[in-house]
Design an enzyme around this catalytic site. Sequence first.
Site, PDB file in Angstrom:
ATOM      1  N   LYS A  78       0.814  -1.119   0.143  1.00 20.27           N
ATOM      2  CA  LYS A  78      -0.139  -0.147   0.050  1.00 20.27           C
ATOM      3  C   LYS A  78       0.846   1.346  -0.010  1.00 20.27           C
ATOM      4  O   LYS A  78       2.004   1.205   0.762  1.00 20.27           O
ATOM      5  CB  LYS A  78      -0.919  -0.238   1.435  1.00 20.27           C
ATOM      6  CG  LYS A  78      -1.981   0.995   1.209  1.00 20.27           C
ATOM      7  CD  LYS A  78      -2.643   0.736   2.639  1.00 20.27           C
ATOM      8  CE  LYS A  78      -4.029   1.571   2.443  1.00 20.27           C
ATOM      9  NZ  LYS A  78      -4.929   1.531   3.781  1.00 20.27           N
ATOM     10  N   SER A 153      -9.836   1.133   2.414  1.00 20.29           N
ATOM     11  CA  SER A 153      -8.923   2.147   1.970  1.00 20.29           C
ATOM     12  C   SER A 153      -7.788   1.419   1.153  1.00 20.29           C
ATOM     13  O   SER A 153      -7.236   1.902   0.060  1.00 20.29           O
ATOM     14  CB  SER A 153      -8.300   3.474   2.643  1.00 20.29           C
ATOM     15  OG  SER A 153      -7.576   2.602   3.734  1.00 20.29           O
ATOM     16  N   SER A 177      -9.901  -1.213   6.639  1.00 20.29           N
ATOM     17  CA  SER A 177      -9.248  -0.911   5.489  1.00 20.29           C
ATOM     18  C   SER A 177      -8.473  -1.992   4.824  1.00 20.29           C
ATOM     19  O   SER A 177      -8.256  -2.164   3.825  1.00 20.29           O
ATOM     20  CB  SER A 177      -8.264   0.255   5.391  1.00 20.29           C
ATOM     21  OG  SER A 177      -9.229   1.311   5.257  1.00 20.29           O
TER      22      SER A 177
END
Length: 475
Positions: A78, A153, A177
């Site tokens: 990420k 996310s 997330s």
Amino acid sequence: MAAPTTARGIAAAVKAGTTTAADFAEQHLLRIAERDGEIHAFNHVMADQARAAAAAVDAAVAAGNDPGPLAGVTVALKDNMCTRGIPTTCSSKILEGWRPPYDATIVEKLHAAGAVVIGKTNLDEFAMGSSTENSAFGPTKNPHDTSRVPGGSSGGSAASVAAGFSQMALGSDTGGSIRQPAALCGVVGVKPTYGYVSRFGLVAFASSLDQIGPFTTSVEDAALMLDVIGGHDPLDSTSIPKEHPSLVGCLDQGVEGLRVGRITDLPEGADPDVLERLEVAFEALVAAGATVVDVQVPAFTFGLTAYYLIAPAEASSNLARYDGVRYGLRVDAPDTNGMYAATREAGFGDEVKRRIMLGTYALSAGYYDAYYGKALKVRRLIHDDFERAYQQADVLLTPASPSVAFPFGAKGDNPLAMYLCDTYTIPTNLAGHPGMSVPFGTGAHGLPVGVQVLAGTLQEPTMFRVAAELERAMA
Ligand code: GLN
């Protein structure tokens, strides 16, 4: 011999010399080249670095050395995890051009384990959101249906694994997330106990909630990844100062005699297709020897409200550092205050601004006790709630997400509708407990459904036993 499909299989094949890390890296780079134009899982593909890391793994094998438990396994990160010299954007314009001068601890651990880091994945700006639609660089698409969101996310990381761009990925979970996008993309996603994995080098959103965890195609691979990245780190004062037992070692223990909690006061809002899969999950565990017990956990009703005071409060403080002086973007103005304002106005997106304003308000003199202080008290009650529940049940089972993947724009105009995506994941973050989403068949439109397994502090071994049983039931 069939090509290995799990990280464990790949590492074994690379070590045995039946295949090479270079081959795997090229296969994944090719798939990215073919399809990431459409999916947009990546903000930055690290092709050169991946090739160099794969070559080093192959050289180690040729020299008779063991490159580590993730030998030749591709991993996507990420884009809120620091990678030395490689852009780290948090999918925000405000970090434009910033290259961290150091690697996050998890990056160092991945290298030491022989993994091949293949790129940085898209996210909702600063990890605020549930669909990746808040990325400053445009959304990621769900590989199962490109008219729908991958969740968020950490949507880019989930999509990367679901699309076969990388064997594994890492995400961060502050309120859901990792687990929600894992559910929407049909992969395994784990948020470990707070402090299980070092956060050193993870760009902070809400520091008392943030945790790093894996996305994988199997429960065993998730265990393998946590065995590699877990453990104490002197560079993160919140990391737990003890070694964790191997999770790979506990997957075959079954669920005989375990008590699985059904939450009788779970807030409404989950779709019928999702609840149906949850019922099948309970049945599968009972068939494997577990018992189902009813428990009340009011925390699920109050979690969201407390979270949307605590997380923005911490975010407003953490994001104060983006001032146009120390990182990335600067928009010049005649005086310093003007420069701060112009930089932050241009650099942050709407959702980030909304959180900063909410958090600043909740922390301001006169409102601190009424909002932030009150939310902290609720957080304590939520923690106690779970403690009581875990006296009656070894694990709790809930939906990971109230619905399957939704179409782009479906919740765009309504922040509250988006916040409700995390009803079932957020309470765990407030308590600091582990939770994971396990793919458990399909619901509406043939899209993946994830069942969430929750457990008490450092009860990862039990959580993984249950997850492994759910996976076996689907095999
Ligand atoms: N969707 C939640 C939020 O917007 C959780 C995000 C996260 O876990 N990073 O805050």
